[in-house]
Each structure stands twice: as structure tokens, then as C-alpha cells.
Design a protein around this motif. Structure first.
Motif, mmCIF file in Angstrom:
data_model
loop_
_atom_site.group_PDB
_atom_site.id
_atom_site.type_symbol
_atom_site.label_atom_id
_atom_site.label_comp_id
_atom_site.label_asym_id
_atom_site.label_seq_id
_atom_site.Cartn_x
_atom_site.Cartn_y
_atom_site.Cartn_z
ATOM 1 N N ILE A 231 2.117 6.842 -6.757
ATOM 2 C CA ILE A 231 0.953 7.274 -7.536
ATOM 3 C C ILE A 231 1.257 8.591 -8.241
ATOM 4 O O ILE A 231 1.965 9.458 -7.727
ATOM 5 C CB ILE A 231 -0.319 7.375 -6.670
ATOM 6 N N PHE B 133 -7.427 -3.616 1.816
ATOM 7 C CA PHE B 133 -7.544 -4.235 0.495
ATOM 8 C C PHE B 133 -8.282 -3.325 -0.479
ATOM 9 O O PHE B 133 -7.927 -3.269 -1.655
ATOM 10 C CB PHE B 133 -8.234 -5.596 0.590
ATOM 11 N N LEU C 244 -8.253 -0.082 -0.419
ATOM 12 C CA LEU C 244 -7.275 0.942 -0.799
ATOM 13 C C LEU C 244 -6.271 0.379 -1.790
ATOM 14 O O LEU C 244 -5.920 1.030 -2.781
ATOM 15 C CB LEU C 244 -6.521 1.434 0.438
ATOM 16 N N MET C 245 -5.820 -0.832 -1.509
ATOM 17 C CA MET C 245 -4.845 -1.433 -2.385
ATOM 18 C C MET C 245 -5.397 -1.627 -3.779
ATOM 19 O O MET C 245 -4.707 -1.378 -4.764
ATOM 20 C CB MET C 245 -4.371 -2.759 -1.827
ATOM 21 N N LEU D 269 0.837 -1.197 0.000
ATOM 22 C CA LEU D 269 0.000 0.000 0.000
ATOM 23 C C LEU D 269 0.871 1.246 0.000
ATOM 24 O O LEU D 269 0.670 2.185 -0.763
ATOM 25 C CB LEU D 269 -0.898 -0.030 1.233
ATOM 26 N N PHE E 7 -7.671 0.134 -5.158
ATOM 27 C CA PHE E 7 -7.732 1.455 -5.800
ATOM 28 C C PHE E 7 -6.376 1.841 -6.380
ATOM 29 O O PHE E 7 -6.253 2.239 -7.540
ATOM 30 C CB PHE E 7 -8.201 2.500 -4.787
ATOM 31 N N PHE E 8 -5.337 1.697 -5.559
ATOM 32 C CA PHE E 8 -4.022 2.106 -6.027
ATOM 33 C C PHE E 8 -3.513 1.201 -7.141
ATOM 34 O O PHE E 8 -2.823 1.649 -8.057
ATOM 35 C CB PHE E 8 -3.028 2.144 -4.866
ATOM 36 N N LEU E 9 -3.859 -0.076 -7.031
ATOM 37 C CA LEU E 9 -3.446 -1.003 -8.095
ATOM 38 C C LEU E 9 -4.055 -0.608 -9.427
ATOM 39 O O LEU E 9 -3.387 -0.608 -10.457
ATOM 40 C CB LEU E 9 -3.893 -2.414 -7.754
ATOM 41 N N PHE F 274 2.382 1.851 -3.388
ATOM 42 C CA PHE F 274 1.471 2.413 -4.373
ATOM 43 C C PHE F 274 1.131 3.863 -4.059
ATOM 44 O O PHE F 274 0.991 4.682 -4.971
ATOM 45 C CB PHE F 274 0.197 1.570 -4.471
#
Lengths: 161, 184
Positions: A33, B26, B28-29, A26, B31-33, A29
Motif C-alpha cells: 500500500i 474480507f 480488509l481485503m 492481505l 479495502f486494500f484492493l 496488499f
């Protein structure tokens, strides 16, 4: 085995390493970003170049991105300015050369009206991302539209080989 | 007595509720993925010299604003080297370069006809020989000589870029002029 619980049969998975890993990911990322991805409208396949220099980490102030798209099937060119909005705040539609020419003039005039602009000399660079199969005449018209509008800094993007 | 455990107070055990946190993490992850778009490290940029002004001005004198006088130095185009890229005519190779002409003295065009690699090598050598001695302007900046480059209308941008590479490698800047086969 000693772990895995006692005789009550309740088997609790160990969450700590999983959470560690997930939070690490996390973090990665979040850090990487990049919200300014709107500059690549459509898929412009840039030409390869050996002399293109890597992008400076601190980009120039308020660049104007201009994408010249080329559709291999229809052999049509389109101009897209992904970061610019029209008067009602919507994204600009794709344009053909004459519209783009008019738009660049208008854009320059708008930018020159800004009080921070000295001598009505707009410093914003225009970054041209032209498709590698685009025809020279189209690229040239784009360049000319920009320079006739008054933009002094033109840059072209390419893939570093 | 303090040593004795009070029977009415059960042993407190703090359990961190991991599930909601994991759920959120998860989310959030995910989203970022999905929004992950690594800054394209391979993308680079090149500065361009402006397309020669004289032509644009001549075409439409009314557009020359008085302020453009301020950029006189930039506009001044002293370059004598002009490169033209001629396109292939047959359908199969359309968009590729068939040969290059180079004009170094405003008089004679020299044609470079060879295979792609040889052409570029010859052009590079030619550019090196005609490169003017280094000029430093008033502010101490090196003045980069400019090559004027034109191509036929249907030559592909990637082909033009290859020749641009040759020019940049030999220390020139490139300024584009109108396509060789353009009317008017």
C-alpha cells in the motif's frame, strides 16, 4: 471417499487453505500500500522519455508536486498542486498561470520563514508533471514561475520507455 | 478413581469461530484492493537546469533579491548551444516539430530539416561534435554542459521531451528559454 464427514450428513468446508490464501493476499496488499498517491491529481499523461531515471527509493524531502493538466477537448491548461493546502486546510483549486505564479511566490516565502531553513534558501524540490500534449509555452511559464519564486531544484516527470 | 471418566464432564472441543474472522479479513481485503495503487514503476524523473536567469532578471529587476547572489554560479549560463524547435503550422500536424535550428557559436543558426528520426540523429551528432572538453569544478564535480532550448509556443511537451532525450543522451543538461515566438 473417506473425507466429507460421516453419516450425519453435515459437510464442513475446509477453511484452512482459503484462510491461508486470503491472509497471504492481505499481507501483500498491506505491504504494497502506498498512501502518497495524492501526487497524481487528475490524469496527467506523462510524455515518454528514454533518459528519465527511475525515482529514487528515498524521495527528496517534502517535494512540491505541480501538475500541469491539459484538456484535449477544450484545449485548456490547468495547474494543480495536489499536496498543498490553502489557509483553511482545504485542497487548492486548480489554477491558471498568473495565480500559480503568485502562489509559488507565496509558497516560497512561507517555506523560507521556517526556522530550519538556512539563509532563506529553500531546498524543497519542485516536481513538475506536465501532460504530454501541453504546450511548450505553458510548461515554460510554469518553470519560470517556479524559478522566479526562488526554487532551485526543478524536476520533470516522464514515463520511462 | 482417576482412570474412570467422569460422566458429567462432556468432551471439550474447541471450535475456532472462523466466520467473523473471515468476514473481517474480507473487509480488509476489499479495502486494500480498492485503495491498491502500485507505485508506478514506469515513472521516472529528470533534473532540469533552471531557465536562464538573465532573462527573468532583466524582465523584472525589482524581483532580484540580494540573496540570489549566493547562487551566482548556478545562474551563470555559459552555454553557447541553443536549440530552437519550430512547430508545424498546418492544422493537422499542429504541435509537432517541423524543423530544428541549432546555434553553437552565437552567430549562425543551422537548420536541421529531415524526418523525425533523422533530425534527432543529426542533432545528436552535432551536439557531440560541439561538446566542450570535460570541466571539473572546484569541488571536483564534473560540470555538465548546458543546452538552451526553446520551442514555439504551441509545440507539444512530448515533442520537446524527445529533443531533451537527445541532449541528455549526448551528456548535456537542458535549460529552457522563452518560446521563440513570444512577444517582448
Amino acid at each position: 471417499m473417506s473425507h466429507g464427514g460421516g453419516g450425519d450428513g453435515a459437510c464442513e468446508p475446509n477453511m484452512t487453505p482459503l484462510l491461508d490464501l486470503v491472509l497471504q493476499l492481505l499481507m501483500f496488499f498491506i505491504v504494497t500500500i502506498n498512501f502518497t498517491t495524492a501526487e497524481d491529481a487528475g490524469d496527467v499523461e506523462l510524455p515518454d522519455s528514454q533518459t528519465a531515471r527511475p525515482l529514487p527509493s528515498a524521495g527528496a524531502k517534502d517535494p512540491i508536486f505541480l501538475n500541469l493538466l491539459y484538456d484535449e477537448k477544450t484545449q485548456k491548461h490547468e495547474i494543480v498542486l495536489p499536496l498543498q493546502l490553502d489557509s483553511s486546510g482545504r485542497a487548492l483549486p486548480s489554477m491558471q498561470q498568473p495565480d500559480a505564479r503568485r502562489y509559488m511566490k507565496k509558497l516560497y516565502a512561507d517555506l523560507a520563514r521556517d526556522p530550519s531553513v538556512v539563509n532563506s534558501e529553500v531546498k524543497n524540490p519542485v516536481i513538475i508533471r506536465a501532460h504530454k500534449a501541453a504546450q511548450y509555452s505553458e510548461v515554460f511559464q510554469v518553470l519560470q514561475s517556479c524559478s522566479d519564486a526562488g526554487f532551485r531544484q526543478l524536476k520533470v516527470r516522464a514515463m520511462i520507455q | 478413581m482417576s482412570k474412570r471418566k467422569k460422566p458429567e464432564e462432556p468432551e471439550t472441543q474447541i471450535v475456532l469461530p472462523v466466520t467473523p474472522m473471515l468476514d473481517m479479513t474480507f473487509q480488509l481485503m476489499f479495502f486494500f484492493l480498492t485503495t491498491f495503487n502500485p507505485p508506478s514503476l514506469k515513472e521516472g524523473q529528470m533534473d532540469l537546469s533552471l531557465p536562464s536567469k538573465s532573462e527573468a532578471a532583466a524582465k523584472d529587476p525589482s524581483q532580484v533579491s540580494p540573496t540570489s547572489e549566493a547562487h551566482k554560479e548556478e545562474i551563470e549560463d555559459k552555454s553557447t548551444v541553443t536549440i530552437s524547435l519550430r512547430g508545424q503550422k498546418d492544422k493537422e500536424n499542429r504541435g509537432k516539430i517541423s524543423y530544428i535550428t541549432i546555434n553553437t557559436d552565437n552567430a549562425t543558426d543551422e537548420e536541421i530539416k529531415a524526418t523525425e528520426e533523422d533530425r534527432e540523429r543529426i542533432l545528436g551528432e552535432k551536439l557531440k561534435t560541439v561538446k566542450p572538453a570535460e570541466v571539473v569544478d572546484k569541488e571536483g564535480r564534473k560540470k555538465v554542459p548546458t543546452v538552451r532550448m526553446a520551442a514555439e509556443s504551441d509545440v507539444r511537451w512530448s515533442q520537446v521531451m524527445r529533443i531533451m532525450d537527445v541532449c541528455y543522451k549526448t551528456g548535456y543538461q537542458v535549460s529552457f528559454i522563452k518560446p521563440t515566438d513570444a512577444g517582448g
